[in-house]
Write an enzyme that holds these catalytic residues in place. Structure first.
Site, PDB file in Angstrom:
ATOM      1  N   TYR A   1      -5.792   6.803   3.970  1.00 25.81           N
ATOM      2  CA  TYR A   1      -5.965   5.740   2.983  1.00 25.81           C
ATOM      3  C   TYR A   1      -5.214   4.470   3.407  1.00 25.81           C
ATOM      4  O   TYR A   1      -5.780   3.379   3.445  1.00 25.81           O
ATOM      5  CB  TYR A   1      -5.479   6.201   1.591  1.00 25.81           C
TER       6      TYR A   1
ATOM      7  N   CYS B   1     -26.072   1.846 -10.656  1.00 28.41           N
ATOM      8  CA  CYS B   1     -25.250   3.050 -10.854  1.00 28.41           C
ATOM      9  C   CYS B   1     -26.083   4.248 -11.332  1.00 28.41           C
ATOM     10  O   CYS B   1     -26.729   4.201 -12.381  1.00 28.41           O
ATOM     11  CB  CYS B   1     -24.165   2.725 -11.867  1.00 28.41           C
TER      12      CYS B   1
ATOM     13  N   CYS C   1     -19.564   0.000 -19.136  1.00 27.82           N
ATOM     14  CA  CYS C   1     -20.761  -0.136 -18.300  1.00 27.82           C
ATOM     15  C   CYS C   1     -21.539  -1.416 -18.625  1.00 27.82           C
ATOM     16  O   CYS C   1     -22.178  -1.994 -17.745  1.00 27.82           O
ATOM     17  CB  CYS C   1     -21.666   1.082 -18.462  1.00 27.82           C
TER      18      CYS C   1
ATOM     19  N   GLU D   1       0.824  -1.211   0.000  1.00 27.98           N
ATOM     20  CA  GLU D   1       0.000   0.000   0.000  1.00 27.98           C
ATOM     21  C   GLU D   1       0.858   1.262   0.000  1.00 27.98           C
ATOM     22  O   GLU D   1       0.504   2.255  -0.627  1.00 27.98           O
ATOM     23  CB  GLU D   1      -0.972   0.007   1.179  1.00 27.98           C
TER      24      GLU D   1
HETATM   25  S1  SF4 Z   1     -19.889   1.962 -11.922  1.00 32.20           S
HETATM   26 FE1  SF4 Z   1     -21.364   2.943 -13.268  1.00 32.20          FE
HETATM   27  S2  SF4 Z   1     -20.147   4.258 -14.601  1.00 32.20           S
HETATM   28 FE2  SF4 Z   1     -18.753   2.790 -13.661  1.00 32.20          FE
HETATM   29  S3  SF4 Z   1     -18.650   1.130 -15.163  1.00 32.20           S
HETATM   30 FE3  SF4 Z   1     -20.221   0.596 -13.649  1.00 32.20          FE
HETATM   31  S4  SF4 Z   1     -22.098   1.302 -14.598  1.00 32.20           S
HETATM   32 FE4  SF4 Z   1     -20.431   2.310 -15.679  1.00 32.20          FE
END
Ligand code: SF4
Length: 347
Positions: free
Chosen positions: A132, A220, A211, A49
Site C-alpha cells: 500500500y 456503480c 449514492c 502514508e
Molecule cells: S460508489 Fe456506488 S455504493 Fe458507493 S456511494 Fe457511489 S453509488 Fe453509492
C-alpha cells in the site's frame, strides 16, 4: 496421505468503465484539504502514508505537522535520535511504524543519496514500506500508475464492481488489488488514488453511503443492482480477550522506576512502569483500563517504596515526575503517570 484440495475462487467481476473522469472532477471540487497534500514532496507523502497506515486522518493531521516541523526532510529524520522520533510519535500508537520510518530514512541517506526511490518495487525494499505505502508514494509523489488499496478504496472498489465476498481473506484481498490495478489510469494516478480514498471517506461510507451525491452512481454495480447495503459482506468479528495485569510504581527518593518495553512487546522501545504478577503486593493507587488490538486490559496500579537495588541502564531508569513528561511512554504508562499526579503522598 490426504492432499488438501484448493477450491478455485470465482474471478472478480468486470469493472465498470469511465470511472476516472467523473471521479477526478469530483475530487477537484470536493477532495479533502490535508496538510501533506499542499506540497506533496516524496518525503511528506511517505511520512503521511506511514502515519495513516493505522490511524484516522483527523488524528494524523496534527501529528504530521509536528513531525515534519521537527524533521523537515529525510536527512533530518535520519540524523535524529530514535528516542526523539518515538517521543514525537507518542499518541499515534503502533510505534513499530516510527522505528521503521527512522531506519528507512537512514537507509535512504546511506543507499540512495537522500532521495526516495521512485518505483514501488524499490520502495518496498525499505523498512516499513509495504504494498500500500509503496503504491501511495509512487503514484502520489512520482505519478507512477500504481494501484493502492486501503479501507476506503477497498469498499468503493467492491461496490463499484458488485464484489460480494467478505474482503478480509487473502483471495478477496488479491482480487481487490487486481481490480484496483485495472482501474488506475495512466494520467493522474496519484490524484485518482486519493480521489478513490476520499470518495470512500466522504460519500461511499460503510453505513448509509450517499449514492445520490456520488459521481460514480451511474457506473456503480452495487447501486444499480440495489445491493449497496450488502456489499462489502461482513465477516465474523474476532472476540475480545480480557487480560489482567499489575503495574508497579516503585519509588525511591522522589523518583520512580521505569523500564523500556522489549522486542516483540506491545509498544516496543517505549517506556513504562514495570509489570508484575497479579499477586503483587503494594498500596493500591488506582486502576487503568486500555485496549490493544483485540485485547482489553485491566491494569491495577500499586505503589511500593524500594532501595535503588535494581540494576539500571539503557532499558531501566529512575526518573523524577518531571522526567516522565520528557520520556516517550506507552499509552498505559502515560495514563499511570497522570494518575500519580493525583496521589500527592507519592512525592
Ligand atoms: S460508489 Fe456506488 S455504493 Fe458507493 S456511494 Fe457511489 S453509488 Fe453509492
Amino acid at each position: 496421505m490426504k492432499v488438501a484440495r484448493i477450491r478455485p475462487q470465482p474471478p472478480p467481476p468486470a469493472l465498470p468503465r469511465g470511472v476516472a473522469g467523473p471521479l477526478l472532477r469530483w475530487y477537484a471540487r470536493a477532495g479533502r484539504d490535508l496538510p501533506w497534500r499542499r506540497s506533496p514532496e516524496p518525503y511528506r507523502v511517505w511520512v503521511s502514508e506511514v502515519m495513516l497506515q493505522q490511524t484516522q486522518v483527523e488524528r494524523v493531521r496534527e501529528f504530521f505537522v509536528r513531525f515534519v516541523t521537527a524533521f523537515p526532510d529525510v536527512r533530518a529524520l535520519a540524523a535524529a535520535d530514535e528516542d526523539e522520533v518515538l517521543r514525537l510519535w507518542e499518541g499515534l500508537g503502533y510505534y513499530r511504524r516510527a522505528r521503521q520510518l527512522h531506519a528507512a530514512a537512514r537507509r535512504v541517506v546511506a543507499d540512495h543519496g537522500g532521495r526516495l526511490p521512485r518505483t514501488a518495487e524499490s520502495l518496498r525494499t525499505l523498512p516499513g514500506i509495504g504494498r500500500y505505502t509503496a503504491g501511495a508514494i509512487a503514484s502520489i509523489a512520482f505519478d507512477v500508475p500504481e494501484p493502492i488499496v486501503e479501507a476506503n478504496s477497498r469498499r468503493v472498489i467492491a461496490r463499484l464492481a458488485g464484489f460480494e465476498r467478505p474482503l478480509d481473506t487473502p483471495d478477496a484481498e488479491a482480487a481487490v488489488w487486481r481490480m484496483a490495478a485495472a482501474l488506475v489510469p495512466q494520467r493522474n494516478p496519484g490524484r485518482f488514488n486519493q480521489a478513490l480514498m476520499d470518495l470512500g471517506a466522504l460519500v461511499c461510507t460503510p453505513a448509509r453511503p450517499r449514492c445520490t451525491d456520488c459521481p460514480l452512481a451511474k457506473a456503480c454495480v452495487a447501486h444499480g443492482t440495489n445491493r449497496v447495503d450488502s456489499i462489502p459482506a461482513t465477516s465474523v468479528r474476532r472476540r475480545v480477550e480480557r487480560i489482567r495485569e499489575t503495574a508497579l510504581v516503585v519509588q525511591h527518593g522522589g523518583r520512580v522506576l521505569v523500564e523500556r518495553r522489549g522486542p516483540g512487546e506491545w509498544w516496543e522501545g517505549l517506556w513504562d512502569f514495570p509489570r508484575s504478577g497479579s499477586a503483587a503486593k503494594g498500596r493500591l493507587l488506582g486502576r487503568v483500563a486500555y485496549s490493544v488490538t483485540h485485547h482489553r486490559v485491566e491494569c491495577v496500579v500499586r505503589g511500593c517504596r524500594s532501595t535503588p537495588r535494581f540494576r539500571t541502564g539503557k532499558n531501566r531508569r529512575w526518573v523524577t515526575p518531571a522526567g516522565l513528561a520528557k520520556l516517550a511512554m506507552t499509552a498505559p504508562g502515560r495514563r499511570i503517570a497522570a494518575l500519580l499526579k493525583t496521589v500527592a503522598h507519592l512525592w
